[in-house]
Design a protein around this motif. Structure first.
Motif, PDB file in Angstrom:
ATOM      1  N   PRO A  91       1.036  -1.213  -0.003  1.00 32.35           N
ATOM      2  CA  PRO A  91       0.095   0.053   0.029  1.00 32.35           C
ATOM      3  C   PRO A  91       0.797   1.349  -0.034  1.00 32.35           C
ATOM      4  CG  PRO A  91      -1.067  -1.579   1.633  1.00 32.35           C
ATOM      5  CD  PRO A  91       0.457  -2.221   1.174  1.00 32.35           C
ATOM      6  N   GLN A  92       1.939   1.168   0.770  1.00 32.00           N
ATOM      7  CA  GLN A  92       2.803   2.611   0.894  1.00 32.00           C
ATOM      8  C   GLN A  92       3.538   2.730  -0.405  1.00 32.00           C
ATOM      9  OE1 GLN A  92       2.730  -0.181   2.750  1.00 32.00           O
ATOM     10  NE2 GLN A  92       2.334   0.754   4.910  1.00 32.00           N
ATOM     11  N   LEU A  93       3.722   1.580  -1.454  1.00 27.97           N
ATOM     12  CA  LEU A  93       4.174   1.960  -2.749  1.00 27.97           C
ATOM     13  C   LEU A  93       3.112   2.781  -3.657  1.00 27.97           C
ATOM     14  CD1 LEU A  93       6.023  -1.351  -3.774  1.00 27.97           C
ATOM     15  CD2 LEU A  93       7.048   0.582  -3.264  1.00 27.97           C
ATOM     16  N   ALA A  94       1.800   2.545  -3.427  1.00 26.09           N
ATOM     17  CA  ALA A  94       0.767   3.210  -4.003  1.00 26.09           C
ATOM     18  C   ALA A  94       0.463   4.605  -3.209  1.00 26.09           C
ATOM     19  CB  ALA A  94      -0.370   2.129  -4.162  1.00 26.09           C
TER      20      ALA A  94
ATOM     21  N   HIS B  95     -11.147   9.713   7.429  1.00 30.34           N
ATOM     22  CA  HIS B  95     -10.493   9.723   5.985  1.00 30.34           C
ATOM     23  C   HIS B  95     -11.362  10.202   4.957  1.00 30.34           C
ATOM     24  CE1 HIS B  95      -7.705   7.521   8.722  1.00 30.34           C
ATOM     25  NE2 HIS B  95      -8.581   6.611   8.665  1.00 30.34           N
ATOM     26  N   GLY B  96     -12.696  10.464   5.080  1.00 28.69           N
ATOM     27  CA  GLY B  96     -13.425  11.075   4.119  1.00 28.69           C
ATOM     28  C   GLY B  96     -14.084  10.207   3.035  1.00 28.69           C
ATOM     29  N   ALA B  97     -14.677  10.638   2.044  1.00 32.35           N
ATOM     30  CA  ALA B  97     -15.369   9.793   1.123  1.00 32.35           C
ATOM     31  C   ALA B  97     -14.272   8.785   0.816  1.00 32.35           C
ATOM     32  CB  ALA B  97     -16.201  10.570   0.205  1.00 32.35           C
ATOM     33  N   PHE B  98     -14.677   7.785   0.191  1.00 31.64           N
ATOM     34  CA  PHE B  98     -13.771   6.691  -0.383  1.00 31.64           C
ATOM     35  C   PHE B  98     -12.423   6.273   0.367  1.00 31.64           C
ATOM     36  CE2 PHE B  98     -16.812   8.296  -3.734  1.00 31.64           C
ATOM     37  CZ  PHE B  98     -17.230   6.892  -4.156  1.00 31.64           C
ATOM     38  N   GLY B  99     -12.461   6.988   1.581  1.00 32.32           N
ATOM     39  CA  GLY B  99     -11.079   6.786   2.251  1.00 32.32           C
ATOM     40  C   GLY B  99      -9.764   7.495   1.664  1.00 32.32           C
ATOM     41  N   PHE B 100     -10.303   8.624   0.754  1.00 34.43           N
ATOM     42  CA  PHE B 100      -9.176   9.185   0.226  1.00 34.43           C
ATOM     43  C   PHE B 100      -7.977   9.864   1.227  1.00 34.43           C
ATOM     44  CE2 PHE B 100     -11.742   9.711  -3.864  1.00 34.43           C
ATOM     45  CZ  PHE B 100     -11.510   8.578  -4.506  1.00 34.43           C
ATOM     46  N   GLY B 101      -8.419  10.232   2.366  1.00 35.78           N
ATOM     47  CA  GLY B 101      -7.521  10.528   3.222  1.00 35.78           C
ATOM     48  C   GLY B 101      -6.582   9.723   3.692  1.00 35.78           C
TER      49      GLY B 101
ATOM     50  N   PHE C  89      -5.269   5.738  -4.106  1.00 36.80           N
ATOM     51  CA  PHE C  89      -5.733   4.365  -4.120  1.00 36.80           C
ATOM     52  C   PHE C  89      -6.286   3.668  -3.308  1.00 36.80           C
ATOM     53  CE2 PHE C  89      -2.356   5.580  -7.394  1.00 36.80           C
ATOM     54  CZ  PHE C  89      -2.857   5.452  -8.471  1.00 36.80           C
ATOM     55  N   THR C  90      -6.886   4.034  -2.152  1.00 37.69           N
ATOM     56  CA  THR C  90      -7.398   3.384  -1.185  1.00 37.69           C
ATOM     57  C   THR C  90      -8.679   2.586  -1.772  1.00 37.69           C
ATOM     58  OG1 THR C  90      -6.497   5.175   0.622  1.00 37.69           O
ATOM     59  CG2 THR C  90      -8.475   3.456   1.215  1.00 37.69           C
ATOM     60  N   PRO C  91      -9.370   3.250  -2.251  1.00 41.36           N
ATOM     61  CA  PRO C  91     -10.679   2.281  -2.965  1.00 41.36           C
ATOM     62  C   PRO C  91     -10.117   0.956  -3.762  1.00 41.36           C
ATOM     63  CG  PRO C  91     -11.075   4.653  -3.522  1.00 41.36           C
ATOM     64  CD  PRO C  91      -9.633   4.259  -3.035  1.00 41.36           C
TER      65      PRO C  91
ATOM     66  N   PHE D  60      -7.343  -0.907  -3.074  1.00 39.40           N
ATOM     67  CA  PHE D  60      -6.883  -1.961  -1.916  1.00 39.40           C
ATOM     68  C   PHE D  60      -8.357  -2.419  -1.152  1.00 39.40           C
ATOM     69  CE2 PHE D  60      -3.118   0.286  -2.845  1.00 39.40           C
ATOM     70  CZ  PHE D  60      -1.771  -0.738  -2.656  1.00 39.40           C
ATOM     71  N   VAL D  61      -9.262  -1.620  -0.959  1.00 42.07           N
ATOM     72  CA  VAL D  61     -10.372  -2.048  -0.250  1.00 42.07           C
ATOM     73  C   VAL D  61     -11.051  -3.251  -1.156  1.00 42.07           C
ATOM     74  CG1 VAL D  61     -12.783  -1.505   0.603  1.00 42.07           C
ATOM     75  CG2 VAL D  61     -10.629  -0.121   1.113  1.00 42.07           C
ATOM     76  N   PHE D  62     -11.086  -2.604  -2.478  1.00 42.79           N
ATOM     77  CA  PHE D  62     -11.914  -3.556  -3.325  1.00 42.79           C
ATOM     78  C   PHE D  62     -11.060  -5.019  -3.524  1.00 42.79           C
ATOM     79  CE2 PHE D  62     -12.088  -4.963  -8.070  1.00 42.79           C
ATOM     80  CZ  PHE D  62     -13.448  -5.534  -7.977  1.00 42.79           C
ATOM     81  N   ALA D  63      -9.633  -4.931  -3.552  1.00 38.79           N
ATOM     82  CA  ALA D  63      -8.942  -6.092  -3.620  1.00 38.79           C
ATOM     83  C   ALA D  63      -8.984  -7.096  -2.368  1.00 38.79           C
ATOM     84  CB  ALA D  63      -7.520  -5.732  -4.063  1.00 38.79           C
TER      85      ALA D  63
END
Length: 141
Positions: free
Chosen positions: A35-38, A104-110, A114-116, A118-121
């Motif tokens: 996740p940190q790479l992204a 973290h706001g909508a979709f976790g963009f905070g 690319f948080t969505p 990772f959540v999806f995966a």
């Protein structure tokens, strides 16, 4: 045991096991720094206090999975159905939990752009293993 109760129990247990494997993937990818790479700061530390609620929620989402395999004729494509059902916890996390229960706001963009993804995966991992274990636990009947 009545067949409906049996498949309900299987789906709860499969969801719980799916959550266990999901949690392993989340922690492993966090430890590897993926996740940190992204640019995403989504890397929890493994602890029982972090794991137990995830297992219970996984089992509860397994009850949603039950709807897809409840009928005897619907007991095909177990993993595919698990992948489809995994969209429910993904939507719940992105549209309810991140904006309403965290900072973290909508979709976790905070946490990163690319948080969505990772959540999806991660939730696809839950869906795959939930379908896999549901089929495995149900057997050939």
């Amino acid at each position: 045991m009545h067949r409906t109760k049996a498949i309900l129990s299987v789906c709860f247990c499969a969801g719980l096991l799916g959550a266990l494997f999901n949690s392993l993937v989340v922690c492993l990818s966090g430890n590897l720094g993926l996740p940190q790479l992204a640019g995403v700061t989504l890397a929890p530390q493994w602890s029982l206090a972090w794991l137990y609620p995830r297992l219970i929620w996984g089992g509860l989402w397994g009850l949603a999975y039950f709807i897809t395999v409840a009928g005897p004729r619907a007991r095909t494509g177990w993993i595919r159905k698990g992948l489809w059902v995994s969209l429910l916890p993904t939507a719940w996390q992105l549209f309810y939990v991140f904006p309403n229960q965290t900072l973290h706001g909508a979709f976790g963009f905070g946490l990163g752009t690319f948080t969505p993804l990772f959540v999806f995966a991660y939730n696809l991992t839950w869906g795959f293993f939930t379908g896999f274990f549901a089929r495995l636990l149900w057997g050939r009947s």
